[in-house]
Design an enzyme around this catalytic site. Structure first.
Site, PDB file in Angstrom:
ATOM      1  N   GLN A   1       5.265  49.428  -3.559  1.00 35.16           N
ATOM      2  CA  GLN A   1       5.795  50.797  -3.597  1.00 35.16           C
ATOM      3  C   GLN A   1       5.697  51.417  -4.995  1.00 35.16           C
ATOM      4  OE1 GLN A   1       9.517  51.580  -1.137  1.00 35.16           O
ATOM      5  NE2 GLN A   1       9.486  49.346  -1.077  1.00 35.16           N
ATOM      6  N   GLY A   2       4.982  50.759  -5.883  1.00 30.81           N
ATOM      7  CA  GLY A   2       4.623  51.389  -7.158  1.00 30.81           C
ATOM      8  C   GLY A   2       5.461  51.024  -8.363  1.00 30.81           C
ATOM      9  N   GLY A   3       6.623  50.406  -8.165  1.00 34.16           N
ATOM     10  CA  GLY A   3       7.488  50.103  -9.307  1.00 34.16           C
ATOM     11  C   GLY A   3       6.980  48.923 -10.130  1.00 34.16           C
TER      12      GLY A   3
ATOM     13  N   LYS B   1      15.472  37.681   1.353  1.00 30.51           N
ATOM     14  CA  LYS B   1      16.038  38.804   2.108  1.00 30.51           C
ATOM     15  C   LYS B   1      15.356  38.881   3.463  1.00 30.51           C
ATOM     16  CE  LYS B   1      14.887  43.223   1.302  1.00 30.51           C
ATOM     17  NZ  LYS B   1      14.605  43.742   2.644  1.00 30.51           N
TER      18      LYS B   1
ATOM     19  N   LYS C   1      21.002  47.119   6.724  1.00 35.52           N
ATOM     20  CA  LYS C   1      21.260  48.557   6.473  1.00 35.52           C
ATOM     21  C   LYS C   1      22.202  49.119   7.524  1.00 35.52           C
ATOM     22  CE  LYS C   1      17.138  49.580   3.844  1.00 35.52           C
ATOM     23  NZ  LYS C   1      16.357  48.356   4.133  1.00 35.52           N
TER      24      LYS C   1
ATOM     25  N   ASP D   1       9.358  39.781   5.082  1.00 36.65           N
ATOM     26  CA  ASP D   1       9.101  40.715   6.180  1.00 36.65           C
ATOM     27  C   ASP D   1       7.921  40.260   7.033  1.00 36.65           C
ATOM     28  OD1 ASP D   1      11.213  42.379   5.465  1.00 36.65           O
ATOM     29  OD2 ASP D   1       9.990  43.487   4.043  1.00 36.65           O
TER      30      ASP D   1
ATOM     31  N   ILE E   1      29.764  53.056  13.219  1.00 34.39           N
ATOM     32  CA  ILE E   1      31.216  53.203  13.105  1.00 34.39           C
ATOM     33  C   ILE E   1      31.823  51.878  12.644  1.00 34.39           C
ATOM     34  CG2 ILE E   1      31.399  55.036  14.831  1.00 34.39           C
ATOM     35  CD1 ILE E   1      32.367  52.744  16.783  1.00 34.39           C
TER      36      ILE E   1
END
Ligand code: XMP
Length: 207
Positions: A166-168, A31, A59, A9, A63
């Site tokens: 993110q804490g994991g 990614k 993500k 990112d 349609i």
């Protein structure tokens, strides 16, 4: 076996290419997400694919026709995999799976932060399995949900974000059923990203 998917990112072209070259032998895949592609165009996917499997974290949530158009662009640029939302329904998901060809489709069934999708996770898992996706995205920092999704999803591969920033915890996520963990900031914000990846691989017992 490498079980880390590196979330690249960053915005900068040179930084992206240099991190890809440096880390490619020690991660399972890289990614890419909108920040990198918005700054550099979709062809950056093809460039990074010279070094590593690339997963396009687009993500997709539109349609069927628009989903198909987006998926085709990722495929044209040698993406190995693509992440799509599934809450937009079966017709939209089918369009991604059909346009993906050999590209692996990962269906998002629960976010790494609370969201309204939490009310529909079981339905999304069932539909994703029926539509023959390759894998699911499930939260590596919400262990009970991850474990539950694992118990429902047979042999599907699970890729899990939410580790580190993110804490994991990396081993918690693997023990709860993730096949691969997605990690961004903890790696690229480290002063020595390669050393960081190697130390995470050591924790996992991977070389
Ligand atoms: P960090 O820096 O938090 O990066 O390690 C995590 C990466 O994963 C993405 N992300 C998600 N992707 N479902 C997804 O498909 C999620 O619930 C989710 N949570 C985080 C995030 O955009 C970043 O690229």
């Amino acid at each position: 076996m490498n079980r880390i998917i590196f979330a690249l990112d960053v915005y900068d072209y040179n930084e992206a290419l240099s991190l890809s070259r440096e880390l490619s032998n020690d991660v399972f895949a890289i990614k890419v997400n909108w920040p990198l592609v918005m700054n550099n165009g979709i062809s950056i996917v093809k460039e990074i694919s010279r070094y590593s499997n690339v997963i396009c974290d687009f993500k997709i949530a539109d349609i069927d026709n628009t989903n198909r158009l987006i998926t085709e662009k990722a495929r044209e640029n040698n993406a190995w995999g693509i992440i799509t939302h599934s809450f937009t329904g079966r017709r939209s998901l089918k369009a991604v799976v059909s346009a993906a060809g050999d590209m692996k489709v990962f269906s998002l069934v629960s976010m790494s932060q609370e969201s309204f999708i939490d009310n529909y996770t079981d339905d999304l898992v069932k539909m994703s399995m029926e539509e023959n996706v390759y894998g699911l995205v499930a939260p590596g920092n919400r262990i009970d949900i991850l474990r539950h999704i694992r118990s429902m999803s047979g042999d599907l591969k699970i890729i899990a974000p939410g580790i580190g920033a993110q804490g994991g915890g990396i081993t918690d996520a693997i023990m709860a059923g993730a096949d691969y963990v997605i990690i961004g900031r903890s790696i690229y914000s480290d002063p020595e990203p390669l050393k960081k990846v190697k130390s995470l691989n050591e924790i996992l017992g991977d070389d």
